[in-house]
Design a protein around this motif. Structure first.
Motif, PDB file in Angstrom:
ATOM      1  N   GLY A  62      46.797  39.634  35.341  1.00 46.71           N
ATOM      2  CA  GLY A  62      47.500  38.836  36.337  1.00 46.71           C
ATOM      3  C   GLY A  62      47.240  39.312  37.754  1.00 46.71           C
ATOM      4  O   GLY A  62      48.045  39.084  38.650  1.00 46.71           O
ATOM      5  N   GLY A  63      46.103  40.008  37.955  1.00 44.64           N
ATOM      6  CA  GLY A  63      45.726  40.471  39.285  1.00 44.64           C
ATOM      7  C   GLY A  63      46.366  41.775  39.700  1.00 44.64           C
ATOM      8  O   GLY A  63      46.144  42.258  40.804  1.00 44.64           O
ATOM      9  N   LYS A  64      47.163  42.387  38.816  1.00 45.80           N
ATOM     10  CA  LYS A  64      47.884  43.620  39.169  1.00 45.80           C
ATOM     11  C   LYS A  64      47.010  44.868  39.097  1.00 45.80           C
ATOM     12  O   LYS A  64      47.350  45.878  39.684  1.00 45.80           O
ATOM     13  N   GLY A  65      45.939  44.831  38.355  1.00 44.14           N
ATOM     14  CA  GLY A  65      45.054  45.991  38.257  1.00 44.14           C
ATOM     15  C   GLY A  65      45.423  46.940  37.139  1.00 44.14           C
ATOM     16  O   GLY A  65      44.801  47.979  36.967  1.00 44.14           O
ATOM     17  N   ASN A  66      46.441  46.611  36.352  1.00 46.56           N
ATOM     18  CA  ASN A  66      46.824  47.451  35.224  1.00 46.56           C
ATOM     19  C   ASN A  66      46.335  46.796  33.919  1.00 46.56           C
ATOM     20  O   ASN A  66      47.115  46.506  33.031  1.00 46.56           O
ATOM     21  N   CYS A  67      45.052  46.574  33.840  1.00 43.20           N
ATOM     22  CA  CYS A  67      44.448  45.798  32.761  1.00 43.20           C
ATOM     23  C   CYS A  67      44.702  46.386  31.370  1.00 43.20           C
ATOM     24  O   CYS A  67      44.867  45.643  30.420  1.00 43.20           O
ATOM     25  N   HIS A  68      44.706  47.700  31.266  1.00 43.60           N
ATOM     26  CA  HIS A  68      44.887  48.314  29.941  1.00 43.60           C
ATOM     27  C   HIS A  68      46.359  48.399  29.589  1.00 43.60           C
ATOM     28  O   HIS A  68      46.769  47.960  28.529  1.00 43.60           O
ATOM     29  N   SER A  69      47.166  48.961  30.442  1.00 43.64           N
ATOM     30  CA  SER A  69      48.616  49.001  30.256  1.00 43.64           C
ATOM     31  C   SER A  69      49.232  49.707  31.455  1.00 43.64           C
ATOM     32  O   SER A  69      48.544  50.365  32.234  1.00 43.64           O
ATOM     33  N   GLU A  70      50.528  49.579  31.580  1.00 43.15           N
ATOM     34  CA  GLU A  70      51.241  50.213  32.688  1.00 43.15           C
ATOM     35  C   GLU A  70      51.109  51.740  32.619  1.00 43.15           C
ATOM     36  O   GLU A  70      50.966  52.406  33.624  1.00 43.15           O
TER      37      GLU A  70
ATOM     38  N   CYS B 290      40.378  47.582  34.085  1.00 33.85           N
ATOM     39  CA  CYS B 290      39.280  47.498  33.121  1.00 33.85           C
ATOM     40  C   CYS B 290      37.962  47.434  33.891  1.00 33.85           C
ATOM     41  O   CYS B 290      37.950  47.208  35.105  1.00 33.85           O
ATOM     42  N   MET B 291      36.865  47.598  33.192  1.00 35.40           N
ATOM     43  CA  MET B 291      35.557  47.636  33.862  1.00 35.40           C
ATOM     44  C   MET B 291      35.181  46.296  34.487  1.00 35.40           C
ATOM     45  O   MET B 291      34.395  46.253  35.433  1.00 35.40           O
ATOM     46  N   THR B 292      35.748  45.202  33.997  1.00 28.73           N
ATOM     47  CA  THR B 292      35.377  43.880  34.515  1.00 28.73           C
ATOM     48  C   THR B 292      36.436  43.295  35.448  1.00 28.73           C
ATOM     49  O   THR B 292      36.341  42.137  35.842  1.00 28.73           O
ATOM     50  N   HIS B 293      37.437  44.081  35.814  1.00 26.59           N
ATOM     51  CA  HIS B 293      38.526  43.580  36.654  1.00 26.59           C
ATOM     52  C   HIS B 293      38.001  42.967  37.957  1.00 26.59           C
ATOM     53  O   HIS B 293      38.406  41.862  38.335  1.00 26.59           O
ATOM     54  N   ASP B 294      37.118  43.663  38.646  1.00 28.38           N
ATOM     55  CA  ASP B 294      36.605  43.152  39.921  1.00 28.38           C
ATOM     56  C   ASP B 294      35.819  41.853  39.746  1.00 28.38           C
ATOM     57  O   ASP B 294      35.881  40.968  40.599  1.00 28.38           O
ATOM     58  N   LEU B 295      35.104  41.731  38.635  1.00 29.06           N
ATOM     59  CA  LEU B 295      34.363  40.494  38.347  1.00 29.06           C
ATOM     60  C   LEU B 295      35.328  39.312  38.271  1.00 29.06           C
ATOM     61  O   LEU B 295      35.124  38.285  38.922  1.00 29.06           O
ATOM     62  N   TRP B 296      36.411  39.473  37.489  1.00 30.53           N
ATOM     63  CA  TRP B 296      37.362  38.375  37.297  1.00 30.53           C
ATOM     64  C   TRP B 296      38.183  38.136  38.558  1.00 30.53           C
ATOM     65  O   TRP B 296      38.510  36.985  38.876  1.00 30.53           O
ATOM     66  N   ALA B 297      38.496  39.179  39.285  1.00 25.55           N
ATOM     67  CA  ALA B 297      39.231  39.019  40.551  1.00 25.55           C
ATOM     68  C   ALA B 297      38.381  38.240  41.565  1.00 25.55           C
ATOM     69  O   ALA B 297      38.896  37.385  42.300  1.00 25.55           O
TER      70      ALA B 297
END
Length: 190
Positions: free
Chosen positions: A93-101, A108-115
């Motif tokens: 949801g754009g928070k940057g806590n892709c794996h867990s709080e 995650c490694m692809t967070h910037d791609l999806w953002a």
């Protein structure tokens, strides 16, 4: 990530409204019938669109919805955001806590791609206006007819011909036979 029916229906309904509002307020029942969208669903969507000042409502006979702003001032992104449609390709949801709080890895490694994809989607949808979509439909040859004020015109200059035509029409209609099971006919037969 995908655009759900909520966003698709909202954009479709807004195109329909923008195409027809020159003839006055457009009813949700009309949009529902033309676009095959549930009337109750449209009522929910248009309530949200009204709260975001995208549409205005007019009550009473001849009422319906019109645009609250000019069609070139309403973007597809405005419509989608108004109906609570999330445009987010990230898992977090754009928070940057892709794996867990609690996870120390965070993104995650692809967070910037999806953002970045999110950013491009919003940029593109913000660049497309309702007017663009209306012009696209008009370019396809779509003809809009206003059926609300369709009246039969009677020529005032030929009263004798009209009277003769109505007398001839009355003569052609055969009288209906009385209904046997009618209470009035039973009383007359007694």
């Amino acid at each position: 990530m995908r655009l759900t029916t909520k966003g698709r229906f909202a954009v479709t309904a807004m195109i329909d409204l923008a195409l027809r509002e020159a003839h006055g307020p457009v009813t949700l029942a009309g949009i529902s019938q033309r676009q095959k969208i549930s009337l109750s669903y449209l009522e929910q969507l248009f309530g949200k669109l009204r709260r975001f000042n995208i549409v205005e409502s007019t009550r009473g006979p001849g009422g319906g919805y019109t645009l609250a702003r000019k069609s070139d001032e309403v973007s597809v992104a405005d419509i989608i955001v108004a109906v609570d449609e999330p445009l987010d390709a990230t898992q977090c949801g754009g928070k940057g806590n892709c794996h867990s709080e609690e996870d120390h890895l965070g993104r995650c490694m692809t967070h910037d791609l999806w953002a970045n994809l999110n950013s491009k989607m919003v940029e593109y949808l913000s660049s497309v206006t309702l007017r663009d979509l209306v012009e696209q439909q008009s370019g396809r040859g779509l003809v809009i007819q206003d059926m609300r004020h369709k009246k039969i015109k009677i020529e005032a200059g030929k009263p004798e011909k009209q009277a003769a035509a109505s007398v001839a029409a009355k003569k052609e209609v055969a009288p209906k036979p009385p209904l046997i099971n009618s209470v009035f006919n039973l009383a007359q037969q007694s």
